[in-house]
Write an enzyme that holds these catalytic residues in place. Structure first.
Site, PDB file in Angstrom:
ATOM      1  N   HIS A  75       0.843  -1.199   0.000  1.00  0.00           N
ATOM      2  CA  HIS A  75       0.000   0.000   0.000  1.00  0.00           C
ATOM      3  C   HIS A  75       0.878   1.248   0.000  1.00  0.00           C
ATOM      4  CE1 HIS A  75      -3.942  -1.883   1.706  1.00  0.00           C
ATOM      5  NE2 HIS A  75      -3.292  -2.744   0.935  1.00  0.00           N
TER       6      HIS A  75
ATOM      7  N   GLU B 154       0.824   3.979   1.654  1.00  0.00           N
ATOM      8  CA  GLU B 154       1.239   4.488   2.965  1.00  0.00           C
ATOM      9  C   GLU B 154       2.416   3.700   3.525  1.00  0.00           C
ATOM     10  OE1 GLU B 154      -3.388   4.596   3.058  1.00  0.00           O
ATOM     11  OE2 GLU B 154      -1.814   3.480   2.030  1.00  0.00           O
TER      12      GLU B 154
ATOM     13  N   CYS C 122      -6.539   2.260   5.267  1.00  0.00           N
ATOM     14  CA  CYS C 122      -7.192   1.044   5.747  1.00  0.00           C
ATOM     15  C   CYS C 122      -6.684   0.732   7.161  1.00  0.00           C
ATOM     16  CB  CYS C 122      -6.891  -0.109   4.795  1.00  0.00           C
ATOM     17  SG  CYS C 122      -5.153  -0.640   4.826  1.00  0.00           S
TER      18      CYS C 122
ATOM     19  N   CYS D 158      -2.805   0.303   7.293  1.00  0.00           N
ATOM     20  CA  CYS D 158      -2.064   1.555   7.125  1.00  0.00           C
ATOM     21  C   CYS D 158      -2.309   2.525   8.278  1.00  0.00           C
ATOM     22  CB  CYS D 158      -2.414   2.186   5.783  1.00  0.00           C
ATOM     23  SG  CYS D 158      -1.875   1.141   4.402  1.00  0.00           S
TER      24      CYS D 158
END
Length: 145
Positions: free
Chosen positions: A47, A49, A77, A80
């Site tokens: 991801h 992040e 999410c 993260c």
């Protein structure tokens, strides 16, 4: 947020969902860059992040990112949001809300859970329309293929 949007657009080149993130230090200099790389790297934790936080930690030479700001085009999410808490960032800034998986106020609120030892400030909705359009265009194209 414009730098994060640029990273999100770059994710399109690898077929990844266009989500981008940057980490700013106390002087507002970008010290970490990230975009989704789940498809490009076949990495479930790829991801934007996570990539940006890892990059910033490498630049700083430590995992504690106290005083830093995580800026991301889509609400983080649970994974993260947890990484933001664990890295000790001072604030999380995001663009579009994620009603299906958002963990910074939409579906859950991991970063402001009083049971945790660190709770970053949250600033939401920054250039949200641009982030939403980028995502909507991507998913519209995916459905038409």
């Amino acid at each position: 947020m414009r730098a994060a949007l640029s990273e999100a657009r770059a994710a399109l080149t690898t077929g990844d969902v266009p989500i981008g993130a940057v980490v700013l230090d106390e002087d507002r200099s970008v010290i970490g860059w990230g975009r989704n790389v789940r498809e490009a790297h076949q990495d479930p934790a790829g991801h934007a992040e996570i990539i940006a936080l890892r990059d910033a930690a490498r630049v700083r030479g430590e995992w504690r990112l106290e005083g830093c700001t995580l800026v991301v085009t889509l609400e983080p999410c649970t994974m993260c949001a947890g990484a933001a808490v664990l890295s000790r960032v001072a604030r999380v800034v995001f663009g579009a809300h994620d009603d299906k998986a958002g963990a910074v106020g939409s579906l859950w609120d991991v970063v402001r859970d009083r049971r945790l030892n660190h709770r970053p400030e949250v600033i939401k909705g920054v250039l949200a329309a641009e982030s939403r359009v980028l995502l909507a265009d991507f998913f519209r194209e995916q459905r038409s293929e």
